[in-house]
Design a protein around this motif. Structure first.
Motif, PDB file in Angstrom:
ATOM      1  N   MET A  33       0.830  -1.204   0.000  1.00  9.91           N
ATOM      2  CA  MET A  33       0.000   0.000   0.000  1.00  9.91           C
ATOM      3  C   MET A  33       0.867   1.259   0.000  1.00  9.91           C
ATOM      4  SD  MET A  33      -2.755  -1.385   2.811  1.00  9.91           S
ATOM      5  CE  MET A  33      -3.919  -0.025   2.844  1.00  9.91           C
ATOM      6  N   ALA A  34       1.876   1.267   0.865  1.00 10.66           N
ATOM      7  CA  ALA A  34       2.763   2.439   0.924  1.00 10.66           C
ATOM      8  C   ALA A  34       3.503   2.636  -0.390  1.00 10.66           C
ATOM      9  CB  ALA A  34       3.754   2.269   2.080  1.00 10.66           C
ATOM     10  N   LEU A  35       3.928   1.548  -1.007  1.00  6.65           N
ATOM     11  CA  LEU A  35       4.641   1.621  -2.282  1.00  6.65           C
ATOM     12  C   LEU A  35       3.731   2.184  -3.377  1.00  6.65           C
ATOM     13  CD1 LEU A  35       7.090   0.983  -4.072  1.00  6.65           C
ATOM     14  CD2 LEU A  35       6.217  -1.356  -4.285  1.00  6.65           C
ATOM     15  N   GLU A  36       2.496   1.690  -3.444  1.00  8.29           N
ATOM     16  CA  GLU A  36       1.550   2.178  -4.449  1.00  8.29           C
ATOM     17  C   GLU A  36       1.297   3.673  -4.273  1.00  8.29           C
ATOM     18  OE1 GLU A  36       0.212   0.215  -6.953  1.00  8.29           O
ATOM     19  OE2 GLU A  36      -1.017  -1.368  -6.067  1.00  8.29           O
ATOM     20  N   ILE A  37       1.177   4.108  -3.039  1.00  3.50           N
ATOM     21  CA  ILE A  37       0.889   5.520  -2.763  1.00  3.50           C
ATOM     22  C   ILE A  37       2.057   6.404  -3.193  1.00  3.50           C
ATOM     23  CG2 ILE A  37       0.639   7.168  -0.862  1.00  3.50           C
ATOM     24  CD1 ILE A  37      -1.190   5.055   0.480  1.00  3.50           C
ATOM     25  N   ASP A  38       3.272   6.020  -2.837  1.00  5.02           N
ATOM     26  CA  ASP A  38       4.421   6.849  -3.229  1.00  5.02           C
ATOM     27  C   ASP A  38       4.606   6.872  -4.742  1.00  5.02           C
ATOM     28  OD1 ASP A  38       4.996   7.609  -0.667  1.00  5.02           O
ATOM     29  OD2 ASP A  38       7.115   7.051  -0.763  1.00  5.02           O
ATOM     30  N   ALA A  39       4.408   5.743  -5.404  1.00  4.82           N
ATOM     31  CA  ALA A  39       4.536   5.709  -6.863  1.00  4.82           C
ATOM     32  C   ALA A  39       3.488   6.601  -7.516  1.00  4.82           C
ATOM     33  CB  ALA A  39       4.403   4.275  -7.364  1.00  4.82           C
ATOM     34  N   ALA A  40       2.261   6.544  -7.004  1.00  9.46           N
ATOM     35  CA  ALA A  40       1.199   7.394  -7.542  1.00  9.46           C
ATOM     36  C   ALA A  40       1.522   8.867  -7.321  1.00  9.46           C
ATOM     37  CB  ALA A  40      -0.141   7.036  -6.894  1.00  9.46           C
TER      38      ALA A  40
ATOM     39  N   LEU B 227       4.410  10.308  -7.000  1.00  8.48           N
ATOM     40  CA  LEU B 227       5.486  10.735  -7.899  1.00  8.48           C
ATOM     41  C   LEU B 227       4.956  11.028  -9.302  1.00  8.48           C
ATOM     42  CD1 LEU B 227       8.249   8.296  -6.682  1.00  8.48           C
ATOM     43  CD2 LEU B 227       8.448  10.793  -6.690  1.00  8.48           C
ATOM     44  N   LEU B 228       4.067  10.196  -9.805  1.00  6.63           N
ATOM     45  CA  LEU B 228       3.513  10.412 -11.138  1.00  6.63           C
ATOM     46  C   LEU B 228       2.601  11.635 -11.169  1.00  6.63           C
ATOM     47  CD1 LEU B 228       2.768   6.740 -12.213  1.00  6.63           C
ATOM     48  CD2 LEU B 228       4.351   8.312 -13.345  1.00  6.63           C
ATOM     49  N   VAL B 229       1.779  11.797 -10.139  1.00  5.92           N
ATOM     50  CA  VAL B 229       0.862  12.936 -10.095  1.00  5.92           C
ATOM     51  C   VAL B 229       1.626  14.246 -10.047  1.00  5.92           C
ATOM     52  CG1 VAL B 229      -0.791  14.151  -8.605  1.00  5.92           C
ATOM     53  CG2 VAL B 229      -1.095  11.718  -9.083  1.00  5.92           C
ATOM     54  N   TYR B 230       2.593  14.335  -9.147  1.00  4.44           N
ATOM     55  CA  TYR B 230       3.269  15.614  -8.979  1.00  4.44           C
ATOM     56  C   TYR B 230       4.341  15.852 -10.040  1.00  4.44           C
ATOM     57  CZ  TYR B 230       0.397  16.285  -4.946  1.00  4.44           C
ATOM     58  OH  TYR B 230      -0.703  16.463  -4.153  1.00  4.44           O
ATOM     59  N   ARG B 231       4.815  14.786 -10.702  1.00  8.27           N
ATOM     60  CA  ARG B 231       5.644  14.999 -11.890  1.00  8.27           C
ATOM     61  C   ARG B 231       4.813  15.661 -12.979  1.00  8.27           C
ATOM     62  NH1 ARG B 231       7.519  10.714 -16.488  1.00  8.27           N
ATOM     63  NH2 ARG B 231       5.241  10.542 -16.559  1.00  8.27           N
ATOM     64  N   ALA B 232       3.607  15.154 -13.219  1.00 13.42           N
ATOM     65  CA  ALA B 232       2.754  15.735 -14.254  1.00 13.42           C
ATOM     66  C   ALA B 232       2.417  17.184 -13.934  1.00 13.42           C
ATOM     67  CB  ALA B 232       1.480  14.908 -14.404  1.00 13.42           C
ATOM     68  N   ALA B 233       2.071  17.447 -12.671  1.00 16.71           N
ATOM     69  CA  ALA B 233       1.719  18.810 -12.279  1.00 16.71           C
ATOM     70  C   ALA B 233       2.912  19.746 -12.409  1.00 16.71           C
ATOM     71  CB  ALA B 233       1.197  18.800 -10.845  1.00 16.71           C
ATOM     72  N   TRP B 234       4.074  19.313 -11.941  1.00 19.36           N
ATOM     73  CA  TRP B 234       5.291  20.138 -12.030  1.00 19.36           C
ATOM     74  C   TRP B 234       5.662  20.404 -13.487  1.00 19.36           C
ATOM     75  CZ3 TRP B 234      10.033  18.750 -14.184  1.00 19.36           C
ATOM     76  CH2 TRP B 234      11.072  19.647 -13.981  1.00 19.36           C
ATOM     77  N   THR B 235       5.523  19.393 -14.339  1.00 17.97           N
ATOM     78  CA  THR B 235       5.864  19.556 -15.755  1.00 17.97           C
ATOM     79  C   THR B 235       4.978  20.609 -16.402  1.00 17.97           C
ATOM     80  OG1 THR B 235       6.570  17.248 -15.895  1.00 17.97           O
ATOM     81  CG2 THR B 235       6.100  18.365 -17.970  1.00 17.97           C
ATOM     82  N   LYS B 236       3.672  20.557 -16.106  1.00 16.42           N
ATOM     83  CA  LYS B 236       2.762  21.562 -16.657  1.00 16.42           C
ATOM     84  C   LYS B 236       3.087  22.944 -16.112  1.00 16.42           C
ATOM     85  CE  LYS B 236      -0.799  22.895 -19.074  1.00 16.42           C
ATOM     86  NZ  LYS B 236      -0.722  22.924 -20.564  1.00 16.42           N
ATOM     87  N   ASP B 237       3.325  23.041 -14.809  1.00 11.78           N
ATOM     88  CA  ASP B 237       3.647  24.336 -14.199  1.00 11.78           C
ATOM     89  C   ASP B 237       4.978  24.893 -14.677  1.00 11.78           C
ATOM     90  OD1 ASP B 237       1.294  24.289 -12.769  1.00 11.78           O
ATOM     91  OD2 ASP B 237       2.213  23.552 -10.915  1.00 11.78           O
ATOM     92  N   SER B 238       5.857  24.016 -15.177  1.00  9.13           N
ATOM     93  CA  SER B 238       7.167  24.469 -15.655  1.00  9.13           C
ATOM     94  C   SER B 238       7.104  25.014 -17.079  1.00  9.13           C
ATOM     95  CB  SER B 238       8.174  23.317 -15.579  1.00  9.13           C
ATOM     96  OG  SER B 238       8.377  22.915 -14.238  1.00  9.13           O
ATOM     97  N   GLY B 239       5.917  25.014 -17.677  1.00 10.62           N
ATOM     98  CA  GLY B 239       5.761  25.660 -18.977  1.00 10.62           C
ATOM     99  C   GLY B 239       5.514  24.745 -20.146  1.00 10.62           C
ATOM    100  N   ALA B 240       5.357  23.441 -19.907  1.00  6.27           N
ATOM    101  CA  ALA B 240       5.091  22.530 -21.017  1.00  6.27           C
ATOM    102  C   ALA B 240       3.748  22.871 -21.651  1.00  6.27           C
ATOM    103  CB  ALA B 240       5.080  21.082 -20.521  1.00  6.27           C
ATOM    104  N   ALA B 241       3.719  22.921 -22.983  1.00 10.89           N
ATOM    105  CA  ALA B 241       2.475  23.253 -23.675  1.00 10.89           C
ATOM    106  C   ALA B 241       1.428  22.183 -23.460  1.00 10.89           C
ATOM    107  CB  ALA B 241       2.741  23.444 -25.168  1.00 10.89           C
ATOM    108  N   ARG B 242       1.818  20.929 -23.552  1.00 13.78           N
ATOM    109  CA  ARG B 242       0.912  19.809 -23.334  1.00 13.78           C
ATOM    110  C   ARG B 242       1.605  18.757 -22.474  1.00 13.78           C
ATOM    111  NH1 ARG B 242      -3.406  19.217 -26.841  1.00 13.78           N
ATOM    112  NH2 ARG B 242      -4.091  17.693 -25.293  1.00 13.78           N
ATOM    113  N   VAL B 243       0.832  18.138 -21.607  1.00 13.39           N
ATOM    114  CA  VAL B 243       1.368  17.051 -20.776  1.00 13.39           C
ATOM    115  C   VAL B 243       0.422  15.849 -20.860  1.00 13.39           C
ATOM    116  CG1 VAL B 243       2.685  18.491 -19.178  1.00 13.39           C
ATOM    117  CG2 VAL B 243       0.247  18.059 -18.736  1.00 13.39           C
TER     118      VAL B 243
END
Length: 378
Positions: A286-293, A295-311
């Motif tokens: 459970m802890a592993l699934e949560i941390d992996a999720a 990382l993916l969620v906040y990578r996507a959010a950070w990428t968009k906030d960093s100026g990517a046109a599409r994510v």
């Protein structure tokens, strides 16, 4: 209290950590709410979220952009406390996402109201015969002198029946398929718009089937340009799909908290469930699934906030993995509760009902797999 160490990850700035603390404090005072009357609860939640200033994050001021990390942090925190509070916040953002990104100054007057909690918004994209296949939208918007005449149906529309306005997508016919759609701002009191059915689902939320019968809209109701509806819809989903993953993450964190409390309770005869290695293995997964999720969620959010046109790829991965992982985490938490896991009034039973819809709305899991596969093949 859920693990908060992820806030120290390099995805976040001090303002995000401050926001997370603000939302946590608000949620501790106001949530959960009574879900007995979902309509009334959502109206009250929107008003309270607006009064607290939290809804200002649901839309962007002129010249600014939506901060996706803030959206995700708010949704994760609210979902951990109360799924209906997450719903109320999220729909103010999704419903007005097209206005945040493409709206005129006049249309943004509605955005000021939704961000203040004085109006409730809806996003009317799904249709009875199309579902996730937006390119086959059948609702039409025929050009007439002075504007457009709309006819068609929309279904599973969040906030349907309580919204003050909708962003609605219809076929204007500039080209076949996805290139012939347009987006419109539709006040809920417009003649010809009717609620033909309120839809009850396993986790109570305001949902409805809408019908448009010769609905007349002025030219000023068009969002962006005619024929840009598909681009507008995908741009909105590009932002908000990551936040669906964040809501799932909040549900999963709450499930782990509930499981930890359950397995560490003293048992008759001594010891706890947590003493058993098999239970420890479940907790580790459970802890592993949560941390992996996360990382993916906040990578996507950070990428968009960093100026990517599409994510699209990053957001699809975040939504797909986080929602599917949350389903597994919650299912495990329910199993660890034994019979109480399916008993009404227990948090894990509510979470089990709340999580299921997230694997469907804003692009079902299989749609996300198609998006990811096309990115890999391309």
């Amino acid at each position: 209290m859920s693990d908060r160490s992820f806030l120290n990850w390099p995805f976040f700035e001090d303002r995000h950590r401050a926001l997370a603390a603000q939302v946590e404090a608000w949620a501790a005072r106001h949530l959960p709410v009574d879900h007995g009357d979902a309509d009334a609860a959502c109206r009250a939640l929107v008003a309270d979220l607006g009064a607290a200033g939290l809804l200002r994050h649901s839309g962007a001021d002129t010249g600014e952009v939506l901060d996706v990390r803030s959206l995700c942090l708010i949704r994760e925190t609210l979902a951990r406390h109360d799924g209906l509070a997450d719903f109320a916040f999220a729909m103010q953002g999704l419903g007005m996402g097209a206005i945040s990104l493409f709206g005129t100054s006049a249309q943004r007057g509605w955005l000021e109201r939704t961000r203040a909690g004085r109006a409730i918004s809806g996003f009317a994209l799904t249709e009875p015969g199309a579902g996730s296949d937006v390119a086959h939208t059948a609702t039409t918007a025929e050009r007439v002198p002075g504007g457009f005449r709309l006819n068609g149906e929309k279904t599973y529309i969040s906030n349907g029946g309580i919204a003050d306005l909708y962003v609605i997508f219809a076929r204007t016919g500039e080209a076949p398929g996805a290139r012939g759609l347009s987006a419109f701002l539709l006040p809920a009191d417009t003649p010809g718009l009717s609620v033909v059915e309120r839809i009850e689902v396993i986790a109570p939320h305001p949902l409805a089937h809408l019908r448009l019968t010769d609905v007349m809209l002025p030219e000023a109701a068009l969002i962006g340009r005619a024929g840009e509806g598909f681009k507008i819809a995908m741009s909105v989903l590009d932002v908000f799909r990551s936040t669906v993953g964040a809501a799932a993450l909040g549900f999963a964190r709450r499930a782990l908290d509930e499981a930890l409390a359950r397995v560490q309770r003293p048992r008759v005869g001594g010891g706890t469930l947590a003493d058993h290695q098999m239970v420890q293995g479940h907790l580790a997964d459970m802890a592993l699934e949560i941390d992996a999720a996360a990382l993916l969620v906040y990578r996507a959010a950070w990428t968009k906030d960093s100026g990517a046109a599409r994510v699209s790829r990053e957001a699809a991965m975040a939504k797909l993995y986080a929602t599917e992982a949350a389903q597994r985490v919650i299912d495990t938490a329910l199993q660890l509760h034994g019979g109480d896991g399916v008993r009404h009034g227990f948090a894990v039973e509510s979470l089990y009902r709340e999580i299921r819809a997230l694997r469907i709305y804003e692009g079902a899991s299989d749609v996300q797999r198609v998006v990811i596969a096309r990115s890999v093949l391309g």
